[in-house]
Scaffold this active site. Sequence first.
Site, PDB file in Angstrom:
ATOM      1  N   HIS A   1      -5.670 -19.404  71.450  1.00  0.00           N
ATOM      2  CA  HIS A   1      -6.537 -19.624  72.610  1.00  0.00           C
ATOM      3  C   HIS A   1      -7.271 -18.347  73.024  1.00  0.00           C
ATOM      4  CE1 HIS A   1      -8.214 -21.917  75.696  1.00  0.00           C
ATOM      5  NE2 HIS A   1      -7.137 -22.419  76.282  1.00  0.00           N
TER       6      HIS A   1
ATOM      7  N   THR B   1      -1.868 -27.619  56.151  1.00  0.00           N
ATOM      8  CA  THR B   1      -0.504 -27.927  55.733  1.00  0.00           C
ATOM      9  C   THR B   1      -0.294 -29.426  55.852  1.00  0.00           C
ATOM     10  OG1 THR B   1       1.853 -27.519  56.148  1.00  0.00           O
ATOM     11  CG2 THR B   1       0.403 -27.471  58.060  1.00  0.00           C
TER      12      THR B   1
END
Length: 395
Positions: free
Chosen positions: A366, A314
Amino acid sequence: MTLQIMVPDLPESVSDATVGTWHKKIGDSIKAGELLVDLETDKVVLEVPAPQDGVISQQFFETGSTVQGHQLLAELEPLPASGEETSAKPVVAEVGASDILTPSVRRILAEEEVDPAHLHGSGRGGRITRQDVVQHIQSQSNQPMPVPVEIANVEAVDVSSNGREEKRVPMTRLRKRIAERLLEAKNTTAMLTTFNEVNMQPIMQIRSKYQEQFEKRHGIKLGFMSFYVKAVSEALKRYPEVNASIDGNDVLYHNYFDISIAVSTERGLVTPVLRNCDDLSLAEIEKGIKSLADKARDGKLSVADLTGGTFTITNGGVFGSLMSTPIINPPQSAILGMHKIQDRPMAVDGQVVILPMMYLALSYDHRIIDGRESVGFLVYVKSLLEDPTRLLLDI
């Protein structure tokens, strides 16, 4: 014989649709292939054309209604054969090339209740552009306006005596889906963001030196996005965890590189997919991105264009963003945010030098990507952008 117009087959994984804009009213004549109504899904806009010439006799759903596949939308009375008498409403004059209207133009025509037959298109082939509609509305602003027709699901409320107003407008299906996915990403992933910065001077020098030759050879300008996509593709090869996703209790590693490119449209943010990016040249990447962006802004993206991406890029820098924390695009595990290129004083070999710098932001899940992989990935992207010849040498 009355002809029934049905809701078409909906794309896979789409259970229903919302009736968007009716382009014809009951009693209006319509030609074969002319657009009757837009149906909005949480992925794409489906256009329903008339199967043949006729007059609209019934409409079974109002704007904002929810419909499912193969439901009856409207009924059409076919025009009689030549020479037969008819009491039907006469056919309106053809608009010509301006019949081909983009979704954004059709939307403003519907919202402002402007008949396209009264407009002269200034676009290619006489097509009506958004600017044509705006100029027409402005030219009519000094004339008495008719009483507006109430638009379904839109409410304007005068909340005080000084003329301030609030308008309540329902969220589009796409905007609802965007909200759901953003909340899903925030609530179901262990999302972190790591940052770095890159010196964009080498790429800017390449663009300045070869832009004219590149455009003459390939018919398209050399932009920054092709370098970003190429660098990301190479980095994903070396850090496969960043290109993977979680599927239940398994980690799904993708051995292909289909990169979603975030595109801002009037309906909201969409992420069409550029496929097999590692096999594409810079020119092919630029052409692919332009094609997807044009389709997105014209509302022509298919479900296939929007599904299957393994990583997202993006670029908030086009709007002036200096730094941000992009949100992961599920089921992907990472997204790279590019930002505004801005001159800043930097220390180089003990000297202060003004350089065009840009922040990179990698948001990642994560649960699947550790700090070593995330930082290593970002540093490798930085190294490729600061020394683009490594992209050619594959080092």
